[in-house]
Design an enzyme around this catalytic site. Sequence first.
Site, PDB file in Angstrom:
ATOM      1  N   GLN A  96       0.834  -1.197   0.000  1.00 30.59           N
ATOM      2  CA  GLN A  96       0.000   0.000   0.000  1.00 30.59           C
ATOM      3  C   GLN A  96       0.872   1.250   0.000  1.00 30.59           C
ATOM      4  O   GLN A  96       1.885   1.307   0.676  1.00 30.59           O
ATOM      5  CB  GLN A  96      -0.913  -0.025   1.225  1.00 30.59           C
ATOM      6  CG  GLN A  96      -2.091   0.907   1.121  1.00 30.59           C
ATOM      7  CD  GLN A  96      -3.210   0.515   2.070  1.00 30.59           C
ATOM      8  OE1 GLN A  96      -3.380  -0.647   2.394  1.00 30.59           O
ATOM      9  NE2 GLN A  96      -3.984   1.496   2.494  1.00 30.59           N
ATOM     10  N   SER A 128       4.471  -6.015   2.761  1.00 35.29           N
ATOM     11  CA  SER A 128       3.152  -6.013   3.383  1.00 35.29           C
ATOM     12  C   SER A 128       2.144  -6.755   2.498  1.00 35.29           C
ATOM     13  O   SER A 128       2.305  -7.949   2.263  1.00 35.29           O
ATOM     14  CB  SER A 128       2.718  -4.567   3.684  1.00 35.29           C
ATOM     15  OG  SER A 128       1.584  -4.536   4.497  1.00 35.29           O
ATOM     16  N   LEU A 129       1.122  -6.072   1.960  1.00 33.93           N
ATOM     17  CA  LEU A 129       0.153  -6.791   1.127  1.00 33.93           C
ATOM     18  C   LEU A 129       0.826  -7.413  -0.090  1.00 33.93           C
ATOM     19  O   LEU A 129       0.342  -8.416  -0.647  1.00 33.93           O
ATOM     20  CB  LEU A 129      -1.000  -5.878   0.704  1.00 33.93           C
ATOM     21  CG  LEU A 129      -0.872  -5.039  -0.568  1.00 33.93           C
ATOM     22  CD1 LEU A 129      -1.406  -5.806  -1.773  1.00 33.93           C
ATOM     23  CD2 LEU A 129      -1.608  -3.725  -0.428  1.00 33.93           C
ATOM     24  N   ARG A 160      -8.625  -8.498   4.190  1.00 38.40           N
ATOM     25  CA  ARG A 160      -7.556  -7.951   5.037  1.00 38.40           C
ATOM     26  C   ARG A 160      -7.699  -6.439   5.178  1.00 38.40           C
ATOM     27  O   ARG A 160      -7.592  -5.886   6.272  1.00 38.40           O
ATOM     28  CB  ARG A 160      -6.204  -8.314   4.414  1.00 38.40           C
ATOM     29  CG  ARG A 160      -4.965  -7.823   5.153  1.00 38.40           C
ATOM     30  CD  ARG A 160      -3.736  -8.334   4.397  1.00 38.40           C
ATOM     31  NE  ARG A 160      -2.464  -7.961   5.012  1.00 38.40           N
ATOM     32  CZ  ARG A 160      -1.752  -6.900   4.710  1.00 38.40           C
ATOM     33  NH1 ARG A 160      -2.191  -6.056   3.776  1.00 38.40           N
ATOM     34  NH2 ARG A 160      -0.597  -6.662   5.307  1.00 38.40           N
ATOM     35  N   HIS A 203       0.652  -3.122  10.965  1.00 37.51           N
ATOM     36  CA  HIS A 203       1.861  -3.798  11.458  1.00 37.51           C
ATOM     37  C   HIS A 203       2.253  -3.389  12.877  1.00 37.51           C
ATOM     38  O   HIS A 203       3.424  -3.171  13.178  1.00 37.51           O
ATOM     39  CB  HIS A 203       3.027  -3.571  10.494  1.00 37.51           C
ATOM     40  CG  HIS A 203       2.747  -4.078   9.115  1.00 37.51           C
ATOM     41  ND1 HIS A 203       2.569  -5.412   8.837  1.00 37.51           N
ATOM     42  CD2 HIS A 203       2.561  -3.418   7.946  1.00 37.51           C
ATOM     43  CE1 HIS A 203       2.301  -5.555   7.553  1.00 37.51           C
ATOM     44  NE2 HIS A 203       2.276  -4.358   6.993  1.00 37.51           N
ATOM     45  N   GLN A 234       2.727 -11.393  10.155  1.00 29.13           N
ATOM     46  CA  GLN A 234       2.977 -10.156   9.417  1.00 29.13           C
ATOM     47  C   GLN A 234       1.949  -9.087   9.736  1.00 29.13           C
ATOM     48  O   GLN A 234       2.245  -7.889   9.733  1.00 29.13           O
ATOM     49  CB  GLN A 234       2.972 -10.467   7.915  1.00 29.13           C
ATOM     50  CG  GLN A 234       3.219  -9.295   6.995  1.00 29.13           C
ATOM     51  CD  GLN A 234       2.095  -9.110   6.003  1.00 29.13           C
ATOM     52  OE1 GLN A 234       1.021  -8.647   6.359  1.00 29.13           O
ATOM     53  NE2 GLN A 234       2.342  -9.468   4.758  1.00 29.13           N
TER      54      GLN A 234
END
Length: 316
Positions: A10, A93-94, A118, A203, A252
Site C-alpha cells: 500500500q 506487506s500486502l 484484510r 503492522h 505479518q
Amino acid sequence: MAYAIIFPGQGAQEVGMGKELFDEFKEAREVLELADEALSFRLSRLIFDGPEAELQKTEFTQPAIMAVSMASFKVLSSLAPGELSPLFVAGHSLGEYTALVAAQALSLEEGLRLVRLRGQLMQEAVPVGEGAMAAIIGLEESVIVEICKAASKGGKVCEVANYNSGQQLVISGHATAVAEAMEAAKKAGAKRAVPLKVSAPFHCSLMRPVADTLSRAFEACSWRRPVWPLVANATATPVTDIGEIQNVLRRQTYSPVLWKNSIQFMANSGASAFIEAAPGNVLSGLLKGCVSGVESYNLKDLKNLEKTLDFIKGGL
C-alpha cells in the site's frame, strides 16, 4: 545473473496505474477482468478512472495493487515464456500476498478476496482518526525503537512497523503516541518525520484481532507449495511449507515488516538484481538504502518492461 522478484504494498497506488500495459496486452486485460469477476464489482474502473478518494480506501487499495502487480507479472511471463526463474519472491506487506499468487501458492481469485478482507479488517480494527503511521528518516534504528517505547504509555501503542531501509523506518500505533514519537525523533536529530496518509495503524499490536480472523480465512483457501521460495516479512527468511506460510502471513499482520533484512538476505544469497512488479518503483527506490551493488528493474510502464525483458533474456 540471479535475481528476485518483489511486489509493492500500500502506498504505490494511483489512479490510472497499469493503463499502458492494459491497453497493449491481453494478459493484463484478462487479469483485470478476472479481478472484476472475483470481487463482483468493477475494480478496473476504479483503478483507471477513480475517484482517488475511493481508491485510497484500504479495502480497495489492496486488491487494486495486487491486480495491477499481477497484470504486469503476467505480461512479463507471456513475453518470456518459461524463462522466469527468480531465486526468491518477496512482497512488502500486502505485496507478500501478491508474491504468493505469482508463485502459484494461491489462485489470483483467492488472493484478491483475501487482501480485500484484510483491508476491511484492518480498517475496522481501530476507529478512524485514532490510529496513525509516520516515516522517520535519517535516525538510527536503536534510537527510534527507544523513542517508540517511551511514547507507549498510558495504554497507548507506538511501535516500529516497517524497517524499510537503513535510512527509513515507519512507526505505527495510536495517533497521539505516534505524534509524540515524531516530535521526539525530530529533537533526536531525524532528518524528517512524515505522517503517512493511511487509514489505519498497520503492522503493530493493534492489528492482532485482524490476524485471528485472517487465520480462519486462510483455512478456506486452496494452498499449494510455491514454485519459488517466499522471503517472509516477519522473519526475513525463505519459506515454502504451506503451514509455515500461513503462520508468517498471520504474524505479518501485527509484526514489523523486515524489508531491509529481507533484501539483504536475498542479496547475500546470490540475488544481484531485483525486479519490481508494478505499480510504481517505490521498492526500487529503497534498494540502495538496503544493499549496494545490485541492479533494479521495474514493470511500471512499457519502457521499463522492455528493459526488464532485455535483462531476463540477456541473462539466460
